[in-house]
Design a protein around this motif. Structure first.
Motif, mmCIF file in Angstrom:
data_model
loop_
_atom_site.group_PDB
_atom_site.id
_atom_site.type_symbol
_atom_site.label_atom_id
_atom_site.label_comp_id
_atom_site.label_asym_id
_atom_site.label_seq_id
_atom_site.Cartn_x
_atom_site.Cartn_y
_atom_site.Cartn_z
ATOM 1 N N PRO A 61 0.682 -1.152 0.202
ATOM 2 C CA PRO A 61 -0.219 -0.256 -0.398
ATOM 3 C C PRO A 61 0.659 1.533 -0.087
ATOM 4 N N GLY A 62 0.420 2.008 -1.086
ATOM 5 C CA GLY A 62 1.421 3.557 -1.306
ATOM 6 C C GLY A 62 2.047 2.989 -2.316
ATOM 7 N N THR A 63 2.993 2.299 -2.590
ATOM 8 C CA THR A 63 3.595 2.161 -3.877
ATOM 9 C C THR A 63 3.117 2.396 -5.089
ATOM 10 N N ILE A 118 7.924 2.519 -7.235
ATOM 11 C CA ILE A 118 8.597 4.118 -6.933
ATOM 12 C C ILE A 118 8.398 4.232 -5.010
ATOM 13 N N HIS A 119 8.826 5.101 -4.477
ATOM 14 C CA HIS A 119 7.373 5.587 -3.434
ATOM 15 C C HIS A 119 9.016 6.757 -3.603
ATOM 16 N N GLY A 121 6.012 10.338 -2.323
ATOM 17 C CA GLY A 121 4.678 10.651 -1.730
ATOM 18 C C GLY A 121 4.014 11.849 -2.687
ATOM 19 N N ALA A 122 4.851 13.132 -3.329
ATOM 20 C CA ALA A 122 4.434 13.513 -4.518
ATOM 21 C C ALA A 122 3.852 13.293 -5.408
ATOM 22 N N LEU A 123 4.380 12.387 -5.922
ATOM 23 C CA LEU A 123 3.985 11.850 -6.933
ATOM 24 C C LEU A 123 2.585 10.704 -7.459
ATOM 25 N N ARG A 124 2.668 10.153 -5.789
ATOM 26 C CA ARG A 124 1.428 9.195 -5.250
ATOM 27 C C ARG A 124 -0.068 10.135 -5.576
ATOM 28 N N GLY A 125 0.785 11.510 -4.865
ATOM 29 C CA GLY A 125 -0.107 12.517 -4.693
ATOM 30 C C GLY A 125 -0.729 12.855 -6.222
ATOM 31 N N GLU A 126 -0.434 13.200 -7.099
ATOM 32 C CA GLU A 126 -0.632 13.421 -8.415
ATOM 33 C C GLU A 126 -1.381 12.539 -8.885
ATOM 34 N N ILE A 127 -0.860 11.283 -9.340
ATOM 35 C CA ILE A 127 -1.538 10.242 -9.616
ATOM 36 C C ILE A 127 -3.139 9.928 -9.034
ATOM 37 N N ARG A 154 7.354 15.254 -12.540
ATOM 38 C CA ARG A 154 7.912 14.731 -11.027
ATOM 39 C C ARG A 154 8.229 13.437 -11.528
ATOM 40 N N LEU A 155 8.294 12.932 -12.824
ATOM 41 C CA LEU A 155 8.887 11.908 -13.548
ATOM 42 C C LEU A 155 9.664 12.137 -14.098
ATOM 43 N N VAL A 156 10.032 13.147 -15.237
ATOM 44 C CA VAL A 156 11.856 13.822 -15.088
ATOM 45 C C VAL A 156 12.292 13.924 -13.818
ATOM 46 N N GLN A 157 11.648 15.291 -12.972
ATOM 47 C CA GLN A 157 12.273 15.402 -11.655
ATOM 48 C C GLN A 157 13.293 14.606 -11.097
ATOM 49 N N ARG A 158 12.316 13.299 -11.334
ATOM 50 C CA ARG A 158 13.187 11.301 -10.617
ATOM 51 C C ARG A 158 13.796 11.055 -10.981
ATOM 52 N N THR A 159 14.113 11.555 -12.339
ATOM 53 C CA THR A 159 15.446 10.902 -13.267
ATOM 54 C C THR A 159 16.747 12.123 -13.417
ATOM 55 N N GLY A 160 16.996 12.845 -12.943
ATOM 56 C CA GLY A 160 17.544 13.692 -12.710
ATOM 57 C C GLY A 160 18.654 14.091 -13.848
#
Length: 276
Positions: A61-63, A118-119, A121-127, A154-160
């Motif tokens: 849950p939450g993942t 992916i863990h 919280g911000a991305l989970r909230g957007e989805i 957010r996905l792009v930001q995580r990639t760096g």
């Protein structure tokens, strides 16, 4: 016997090619398959056990679960609790300019996430926010488009750093030719020989490389492409019996069995229950 698992697809009325799935699974498991869309999901309750990218995963849950287009996976409930999850499916054509805009580079339009679980919280909230908007049909087109943009950003930001160009090896390019050939001939009775020739590989070499790269056989991949194409035809309002023949299924019973292993319901149930 009554199936206890439940699946509900809802298409966005505002953004073409954007669909939400809400699923509760206890007595069902997906066959290995792949979608042509990007898929972003959140496990809400229970545990999802699945294979993807050559390894097995467990999503609690939450993942967040992320699948790139054509990424082979399966799935089932793990443990004794019912698996409850939400999944968004987004057309790559919709996401390409969003990825490019978020990265500030046009070449990023072909973005592929490196993480499956992916863990964040911000991305989970957007989805979950976008899933809610589709489910309740709230907001305008611009609202849902912007919600999808926030997921992409957010996905792009995580990639760096996206400046590094990852070159595709010769084998990858040859297998991509095979996949392109399969997609272009989804309505035809193609042979393994024809596919391997399109990839410029011997049949036996091709079989070995394809399964090692994608986790399924070319035959399974062809069948998967036909089911995805058939689903698109059903979405477009085509008659069920016409779809069965067009995509090479022996009969409706054959199509029902194959379709249900990927979408959790028969094609007729899908036509009745998908919410537009």
């Amino acid at each position: 016997m009554t199936q206890r698992s439940q699946f509900r697809f809802t298409r966005s009325r505002h953004v073409p090619g954007l669909t939400m799935l809400r699923a509760a699974m206890s007595d069902f498991s997906y066959d290995r398959h792949a979608h042509e869309e990007y898929a972003f999901g959140v496990t809400l309750a229970g545990r999802q056990d699945f294979f993807s990218g050559g390894e097995y995963h467990r999503s609690r849950p939450g993942t967040i679960i992320e699948f790139n287009p054509d990424e082979v996976h399966d799935g089932q409930a793990g443990g004794n609790d019912t698996l409850d999850y939400v999944m968004l499916y987004a057309d790559p054509a919709q996401l390409a300019p969003l990825f490019a805009s978020a990265a500030g580079r046009e070449s990023a339009s072909q973005f592929r996430a490196a993480e499956t679980l992916i863990h964040d919280g911000a991305l989970r909230g957007e989805i979950l926010d976008l899933a809610r908007r589709i489910d309740t049909d709230t907001g305008s087109r611009i609202d849902q488009e912007y919600a999808l943009y926030r997921i992409a950003a957010r996905l792009v930001q995580r990639t760096g750093n996206l400046d590094e160009d990852v070159s595709t090896g010769r084998t990858d390019k040859l297998l991509e030719r095979a996949k392109t050939f399969i997609h272009a001939h989804a309505e035809h009775d193609i042979s393994l020989e024809e596919i391997s020739q399109a990839a410029h590989l011997s049949k036996y070499h091709f079989l070995r490389l394809f399964r090692r790269q994608f986790g399924i056989t070319p035959h399974q991949y062809v069948l998967n492409c036909r089911i995805n194409a058939a689903r698109s035809a059903l979405d477009a309002g085509h008659e069920l019996n016409d779809v069965v023949g067009r995509y090479g299924f022996a009969d409706l019973s054959h199509f029902n069995r194959r379709f249900k292993r990927i979408y959790g319901m028969t094609p007729r149930q899908y036509q009745r229950n998908v919410i537009v």
